[in-house]
Design an enzyme around this catalytic site. Structure first.
Site, PDB file in Angstrom:
ATOM      1  N   GLU A 110       0.854  -1.200   0.000  1.00 43.59           N
ATOM      2  CA  GLU A 110       0.000   0.000   0.000  1.00 43.59           C
ATOM      3  C   GLU A 110       0.885   1.244   0.000  1.00 43.59           C
ATOM      4  O   GLU A 110       1.948   1.226   0.622  1.00 43.59           O
ATOM      5  CB  GLU A 110      -0.863   0.047   1.278  1.00 43.59           C
ATOM      6  CG  GLU A 110      -1.694  -1.194   1.503  1.00 43.59           C
ATOM      7  CD  GLU A 110      -2.253  -1.274   2.931  1.00 43.59           C
ATOM      8  OE1 GLU A 110      -2.051  -0.341   3.735  1.00 43.59           O
ATOM      9  OE2 GLU A 110      -2.894  -2.295   3.235  1.00 43.59           O
TER      10      GLU A 110
ATOM     11  N   LYS B 267       2.289   4.513   1.420  1.00 42.38           N
ATOM     12  CA  LYS B 267       2.324   4.970   2.810  1.00 42.38           C
ATOM     13  C   LYS B 267       2.045   6.465   2.834  1.00 42.38           C
ATOM     14  O   LYS B 267       2.889   7.272   2.467  1.00 42.38           O
ATOM     15  CB  LYS B 267       3.675   4.664   3.444  1.00 42.38           C
ATOM     16  CG  LYS B 267       3.718   5.072   4.901  1.00 42.38           C
ATOM     17  CD  LYS B 267       4.990   4.612   5.566  1.00 42.38           C
ATOM     18  CE  LYS B 267       4.964   4.956   7.048  1.00 42.38           C
ATOM     19  NZ  LYS B 267       4.816   6.379   7.321  1.00 42.38           N
TER      20      LYS B 267
ATOM     21  N   ASP C 189       1.419  10.202   4.119  1.00 43.27           N
ATOM     22  CA  ASP C 189       2.080  10.994   5.136  1.00 43.27           C
ATOM     23  C   ASP C 189       1.040  11.939   5.720  1.00 43.27           C
ATOM     24  O   ASP C 189       0.882  13.062   5.276  1.00 43.27           O
ATOM     25  CB  ASP C 189       3.219  11.774   4.470  1.00 43.27           C
ATOM     26  CG  ASP C 189       4.209  12.255   5.495  1.00 43.27           C
ATOM     27  OD1 ASP C 189       4.100  11.832   6.661  1.00 43.27           O
ATOM     28  OD2 ASP C 189       5.081  13.049   5.131  1.00 43.27           O
TER      29      ASP C 189
ATOM     30  N   TYR D 126      -6.963   1.579   6.285  1.00 39.68           N
ATOM     31  CA  TYR D 126      -6.071   0.473   5.908  1.00 39.68           C
ATOM     32  C   TYR D 126      -6.028  -0.670   6.928  1.00 39.68           C
ATOM     33  O   TYR D 126      -5.251  -1.595   6.768  1.00 39.68           O
ATOM     34  CB  TYR D 126      -4.659   0.983   5.654  1.00 39.68           C
ATOM     35  CG  TYR D 126      -4.106   1.864   6.761  1.00 39.68           C
ATOM     36  CD1 TYR D 126      -3.846   1.356   8.028  1.00 39.68           C
ATOM     37  CD2 TYR D 126      -3.841   3.209   6.512  1.00 39.68           C
ATOM     38  CE1 TYR D 126      -3.343   2.165   9.028  1.00 39.68           C
ATOM     39  CE2 TYR D 126      -3.330   4.033   7.502  1.00 39.68           C
ATOM     40  CZ  TYR D 126      -3.091   3.500   8.762  1.00 39.68           C
ATOM     41  OH  TYR D 126      -2.600   4.298   9.752  1.00 39.68           O
TER      42      TYR D 126
ATOM     43  N   LYS E 204      10.703   3.137   3.339  1.00 42.24           N
ATOM     44  CA  LYS E 204      10.626   4.598   3.177  1.00 42.24           C
ATOM     45  C   LYS E 204      11.327   5.073   1.906  1.00 42.24           C
ATOM     46  O   LYS E 204      12.368   4.540   1.526  1.00 42.24           O
ATOM     47  CB  LYS E 204      11.282   5.286   4.393  1.00 42.24           C
ATOM     48  CG  LYS E 204      10.597   4.990   5.719  1.00 42.24           C
ATOM     49  CD  LYS E 204       9.255   5.657   5.867  1.00 42.24           C
ATOM     50  CE  LYS E 204       9.330   7.053   6.378  1.00 42.24           C
ATOM     51  NZ  LYS E 204       9.559   7.213   7.801  1.00 42.24           N
TER      52      LYS E 204
ATOM     53  N   CYS F 194      21.487  45.062 -14.216  1.00 42.22           N
ATOM     54  CA  CYS F 194      21.794  43.667 -14.537  1.00 42.22           C
ATOM     55  C   CYS F 194      23.095  43.249 -13.857  1.00 42.22           C
ATOM     56  O   CYS F 194      24.119  43.904 -14.031  1.00 42.22           O
ATOM     57  CB  CYS F 194      21.904  43.503 -16.046  1.00 42.22           C
ATOM     58  SG  CYS F 194      22.546  41.899 -16.536  1.00 42.22           S
TER      59      CYS F 194
ATOM     60  N   CYS G 207      25.867  42.638 -16.824  1.00 40.57           N
ATOM     61  CA  CYS G 207      26.436  43.689 -17.672  1.00 40.57           C
ATOM     62  C   CYS G 207      26.190  45.097 -17.140  1.00 40.57           C
ATOM     63  O   CYS G 207      26.670  46.065 -17.727  1.00 40.57           O
ATOM     64  CB  CYS G 207      25.914  43.562 -19.098  1.00 40.57           C
ATOM     65  SG  CYS G 207      24.199  44.055 -19.267  1.00 40.57           S
TER      66      CYS G 207
ATOM     67  N   CYS H  93      16.948  42.274 -18.374  1.00 43.30           N
ATOM     68  CA  CYS H  93      18.092  43.143 -18.619  1.00 43.30           C
ATOM     69  C   CYS H  93      17.881  43.859 -19.947  1.00 43.30           C
ATOM     70  O   CYS H  93      17.553  43.237 -20.954  1.00 43.30           O
ATOM     71  CB  CYS H  93      19.359  42.287 -18.673  1.00 43.30           C
ATOM     72  SG  CYS H  93      20.724  43.116 -19.479  1.00 43.30           S
TER      73      CYS H  93
ATOM     74  N   CYS I  35      24.911  42.198 -23.275  1.00 43.92           N
ATOM     75  CA  CYS I  35      24.960  41.366 -22.074  1.00 43.92           C
ATOM     76  C   CYS I  35      25.505  39.974 -22.408  1.00 43.92           C
ATOM     77  O   CYS I  35      24.988  39.274 -23.267  1.00 43.92           O
ATOM     78  CB  CYS I  35      23.560  41.249 -21.475  1.00 43.92           C
ATOM     79  SG  CYS I  35      23.558  40.347 -19.936  1.00 43.92           S
TER      80      CYS I  35
HETATM   81  C1  9MJ Z   1      -0.177   4.614   5.904  1.00 42.88           C
HETATM   82  N1  9MJ Z   1       0.351   5.528   6.693  1.00 42.88           N
HETATM   83  O1  9MJ Z   1      -0.529   4.871   4.762  1.00 42.88           O
HETATM   84  C2  9MJ Z   1      -0.384   1.678   7.825  1.00 42.88           C
HETATM   85  N2  9MJ Z   1      -0.339   3.291   6.451  1.00 42.88           N
HETATM   86  O2  9MJ Z   1      -0.627  -0.338   9.129  1.00 42.88           O
HETATM   87  C3  9MJ Z   1      -0.783   2.178   5.788  1.00 42.88           C
HETATM   88  N3  9MJ Z   1      -0.102   2.962   7.710  1.00 42.88           N
HETATM   89  C4  9MJ Z   1      -0.283   0.945   9.055  1.00 42.88           C
HETATM   90  N4  9MJ Z   1      -0.813   1.172   6.652  1.00 42.88           N
HETATM   91  C5  9MJ Z   1      -0.413  -0.726  10.404  1.00 42.88           C
HETATM   92  N5  9MJ Z   1      -1.122   2.145   4.468  1.00 42.88           N
HETATM   93  C6  9MJ Z   1       0.047   0.329  11.121  1.00 42.88           C
HETATM   94  C7  9MJ Z   1       0.131   1.400  10.251  1.00 42.88           C
END
Ligand code: 9MJ
Length: 674
Positions: free
Chosen positions: A114, A116, A118, A226, A315, A409, A412, A426, A432
C-alpha cells in the site's frame, strides 16, 4: 408537508446524500452535479429546521454539528494502535522478508503493498453502523478525541452501509490533505496574511487538531482506511486484501493504488513503480507499506512491543527538508530574464544534495518575502527544480531584511526593465554576456537579417570562443577564422561570409526586429519603421512619443526607451552602421489624405485583409488605433464587427465600410493589395 411525510422524505434525503457523497468523495465518480447535491442538501436542512426532532446525529447536515466541546479528551483505544518498523533499502527489505519466511516456515509469502500516506493516523469507532468516536494515535494506547473534527471529513461516512455491518468496528486509517487542496489552502492563507503550512502533513495535522470543528470543516481533508482494531459482531476477513474490500463495501474510503504481490521481488517491483509515479499521485507519500496478506500468518507472526512483525514501511528518500538561506543570487537567462535563486546550506532532499532553489521571479520573491538568514522548507519531487515551499517565520533572525531586487543587470550593469510586474529583464540585450548566443542567433534569423548558414552550432562556437562579442563583430569575420572552426569547409565558409555580406542591405523594420528589443516583435518593428521613417527619429523619441505609434502602449514604450537609453546598445548600433548595415529610407506618409486622423478597424472586410487595410490606412497618413474613443475620427467596419461599432455610434464617430476605404485609396492613386 406534514410531519410523517417530512420524516419519510428526510430519511430518503439522508440516504441519497450519503450515497452521492460517497460517490464523490470516496469513489471520485459522482453521478450528479454539485448543484443537484446542494439542492438535496438544502432541502434536508429546510426539513430539519421545520422539524428539529428529525435531525439525527448522523445526518449529513450534522458534520459540523458539535460545538467546540471538551475536544481532545483522552481516549483509550479498544486495541492498541500499532506503528510500523522501517526499512530504507532493498537489502533491509530482503532481511525482513527472510525473517517472515523463517518464522512461518514458508518458501514464499504474499503481501499487500500500500502507498504509505504521510498524514495523521486515526482510529474511528462505529457501533451498530454509526460513527461514535474518532481518536488520534497518541502513544498507541491512549489518543486524543477528535470526533467532531473527523466528522467534518466528507469522505468519512457517518454511517456504514451494506448488509454485513459489524456491531463494533474500530477502523484505522490516515487523515491526509491532497496536494491540490494543500496548494489552495496555502494560497488562501497567503492572501489572508496567515501562516503558511510547510507541507501537506503539517496542514492535515493542524487542520484536524482545531479546537473549532468549523475550521476543520473548511480544510480539504481526506481519509484512507487500511486496517482495523476491534471488530465484533460481523464477518472476519481472512486476509488483508479481503479486509480492504470489506471496508470498501461498508462505504469506507480505501486507497485504490494498493496491490497484492508475491515475495520480496513483488514488493520491490511495486516500490519502484510507485517511486516513479510518486510525483504524479494526488497525495503525498513517504514510502510503501507491506503487510503479510494472510490473517492466520499475521497471528502466527504476532507483534513486537509497538509494531507488528507482519508489516513494514519501506521509506522513500525525503522529498522535503528544512535548511537555511545563505544568500539570494540573481541569474540572467539567455533571453535576459532575471531569476532570483536562493543559495541554501546544502541539504539532502529526495536522495540528492540540494544547494539552490528557484524563487521564480521578483514578484514571487516579494510575495513570499524570503530573506537571507531565513529557515525554509525545500521540496524536490522527481526531476523538478528544487523550490521553497514555506518560510519558517518563527525561526527568522531579528536582523533579516527584505531582499532588494537589483535595478541593474548583475552581468552587464544595464538597467533592469519590469515587464508587467512579473518578469524583470536586462535591457542590455546587445551587450549582455548572458544573452549573447540568443542575441546573435536572433539577429541572424530568417525574419531578421536572414544570414543563411549561421546556425546554432556556429553561433555557439563564435560566441563561446569570444570571437563574436556583439552582433557587430559578425561583419569583420574573415574566411580563415571560420575555417579554423569545427566541421567547416572552404565552401561553407565562403557561403557564410557571402550571406553576412548580403545582410548589410536590409530594411529598417527588419533591422529593428533584429535588435531583439524586449517586447518588440515583427509587427511592432514594422509599425515603428512606418511611424518614424528613420532610426534617428525613433532613437530620440521619448515614451510619450512612442505611445503615439499604433498599438504601442506604455509598457512597450518603456522597454523601447530603456533599450535605446543604454549606451552599450547605442554603441553596437553605431558599430553596425559603421560596418555598412543600411536600409532604404522609409516613405513617410506625410500630407496624406488621412494625415492626422485616427481610424479604428473592426470586423472582417470583404475587400482586403486586416493587414492590407492597416497598411493602406497608414499609407494614407492615418494612425490606426485598437479601441474607439472620443479622439477616433472613423471606424471602418466589416462583417461581424462586435462592440466597437456600438461604441462609435454612442460617441457619434462615423462608421464606414471597406468600400469607402477603397474609394479613398483610389482617390490617392494607391492599390489596396500592395
Ligand atoms: C499509511 N500511513 O498509509 C499503515 N499506512 O498499518 C498504511 N499505515 C499501518 N498502513 C499498520 N497504508 C500500522 C500502520
Amino acid at each position: 408537508m406534514n410531519r410523517a411525510v417530512a420524516a419519510a422524505r428526510a430519511a430518503e434525503l439522508r440516504v441519497l446524500l450519503a450515497y452521492h457523497g460517497h460517490r464523490y468523495y470516496v469513489l471520485d465518480d459522482p453521478e450528479i452535479s454539485d448543484s443537484e447535491y446542494d439542492r438535496l442538501f438544502r432541502e434536508l436542512v429546510e426539513i430539519e429546521r421545520t422539524y428539529p426532532e428529525l435531525c439525527v446525529p448522523d445526518s449529513p447536515t450534522q458534520r459540523v454539528g458539535a460545538a467546540p466541546s471538551a475536544a481532545f479528551r483522552p481516549v483509550v483505544h479498544a486495541q492498541p494502535m500499532l506503528s510500523l518498523g522501517n526499512v530504507f533499502s532493498a537489502q533491509e527489505l530482503a532481511e525482513f522478508d527472510r525473517r517472515v519466511r523463517d518464522r512461518l516456515g514458508a518458501p514464499e509469502v504474499h503481501y499487500v503493498a500500500e502507498p504509505k500516506l504521510d498524514g495523521l493516523a486515526v482510529s474511528i469507532r462505529y457501533e451498530d453502523g454509526g460513527l461514535v468516536r474518532a481518536a488520534t494515535r497518541g502513544d498507541g494506547v491512549t489518543g486524543e478525541d477528535v470526533t467532531a473534527n473527523v466528522r467534518t471529513i466528507r469522505s468519512c461516512p457517518l454511517r456504514l452501509t451494506g448488509d454485513s455491518v459489524p456491531r463494533v468496528l474500530e477502523v484505522r486509517g490516515e487523515v491526509y490533505m491532497p496536494r491540490a487542496g494543500f496548494a489552495q489552502l496555502n494560497a488562501r492563507q497567503g492572501e489572508r496574511g496567515e501562516k503558511l503550512f510547510a507541507n501537506p502533513r503539517n496542514a492535515a495535522a493542524g487542520s484536524l487538531r482545531q479546537l473549532d470543528p468549523a475550521i476543520s470543516a473548511q480544510r480539504p481533508l481526506r481519509l484512507f482506511c487500511y486496517g482495523v482494531g476491534e471488530i465484533a459482531g460481523g464477518p472476519s476477513p481472512a486476509s488483508q486484501e479481503e479486509l480492504l474490500e470489506f471496508l470498501e463495501r461498508l462505504g469506507l474510503p480505501v486507497n485504490p493504488d494498493r496491490a497484492r504481490v508475491a515475495g520480496y521481488e513483488g514488493c520491490l517491483r511495486y516500490y519502484e513503480d510507485l517511486a516513479r509515479r510518486r510525483a504524479e499521485l494526488p497525495y503525498e507519500i513517504d514510502g510503501v507499506v507491506y503487510k503479510v496478506d494472510s490473517v492466520a500468518a499475521q497471528r502466527m507472526l504476532g507483534e513486537l512491543s509497538r509494531s507488528p512483525r507482519w508489516a513494514i514501511a519501506h521509506k522513500f528518500p525525503a522529498e522535503q527538508a528544512i535548511t537555511k538561506v545563505c544568500a539570494i543570487e540573481v541569474q540572467v537567462g539567455r533571453t535576459g530574464a532575471l531569476t532570483p535563486v536562493a543559495v541554501l546550506e546544502p541539504v539532502g532532499v529526495g536522495g540528492v544534495m540540494v544547494s539552490h532553489a528557484t524563487l521564480h521571479n521578483p514578484e514571487e520573491l516579494a510575495r513570499r518575502d524570503v530573506r537571507v538568514g531565513d529557515f525554509v522548507s525545500v521540496r524536490r519531487a522527481g526531476d523538478v527544480i528544487p523550490e521553497i515551499v514555506a518560510v519558517l517565520i518563527e525561526r527568522r533572525p531579528a536582523d533579516a531584511v527584505p531582499f532588494r531586487f537589483p535595478t541593474e543587470c548583475p552581468v552587464c550593469g544595464s538597467p533592469v526593465v519590469r515587464e508587467e510586474g512579473v518578469i524583470a529583464r536586462c535591457a542590455g540585450g546587445l551587450v549582455c554576456q548572458a544573452q549573447r548566443r540568443q542575441t546573435v542567433r536572433h539577429f541572424a534569423s530568417r525574419r531578421a537579417l536572414d544570414i543563411e548558414g549561421l546556425g546554432d552550432k556556429l553561433v555557439e562556437q563564435l560566441v563561446d570562443s569570444g570571437r563574436v562579442r556583439t552582433v557587430a563583430d559578425l561583419y569583420d569575420l574573415k574566411p580563415d577564422e571560420l575555417l579554423r572552426l569545427e566541421r567547416m569547409g572552404e565552401r561553407s565558409a565562403a557561403k557564410i561570409i557571402e550571406a553576412i555580406e548580403k545582410s548589410r542591405r536590409t530594411t529598417l523594420a527588419r533591422f529593428l526586429y533584429a535588435l531583439g528589443i524586449p517586447l518588440v516583435g515583427e509587427a511592432t518593428a514594422n509599425a515603428l519603421a512606418r511611424h518614424f521613417g528613420d532610426l534617428e527619429g525613433l532613437m530620440s523619441a521619448d515614451e510619450a512619443a512612442l505611445t503615439r505609434v499604433p498599438d504601442v502602449g506604455p509598457v512597450v514604450a518603456h522597454a523601447i526607451s530603456a533599450f535605446f537609453s543604454e549606451a552599450h546598445n547605442r554603441a553596437v548600433i553605431d558599430a553596425l552602421r559603421a560596418a555598412g548595415v543600411t536600409w532604404p529610407s522609409v516613405e513617410r506618409p506625410s500630407g496624406g489624405l488621412l494625415s492626422g486622423k485616427t481610424v479604428v478597424l473592426t470586423g472582417t472586410l470583404a475587400e482586403m485583409t486586416r493587414e492590407q487595410a492597416q497598411a493602406a490606412l497608414e499609407g494614407l497618413g492615418a494612425k490606426v488605433a485598437s479601441s474607439v474613443s472620443k479622439r477616433t475620427d472613423y471606424v471602418i467596419a466589416g462583417a461581424d464587427p462586435g462592440h466597437k461599432v456600438a461604441r462609435a455610434r454612442e460617441l457619434g464617430v462615423p462608421v464606414l465600410g471597406g468600400a469607402e476605404l477603397k474609394a479613398w485609396l483610389a482617390q490617392a492613386g494607391r492599390d489596396p493589395a500592395s
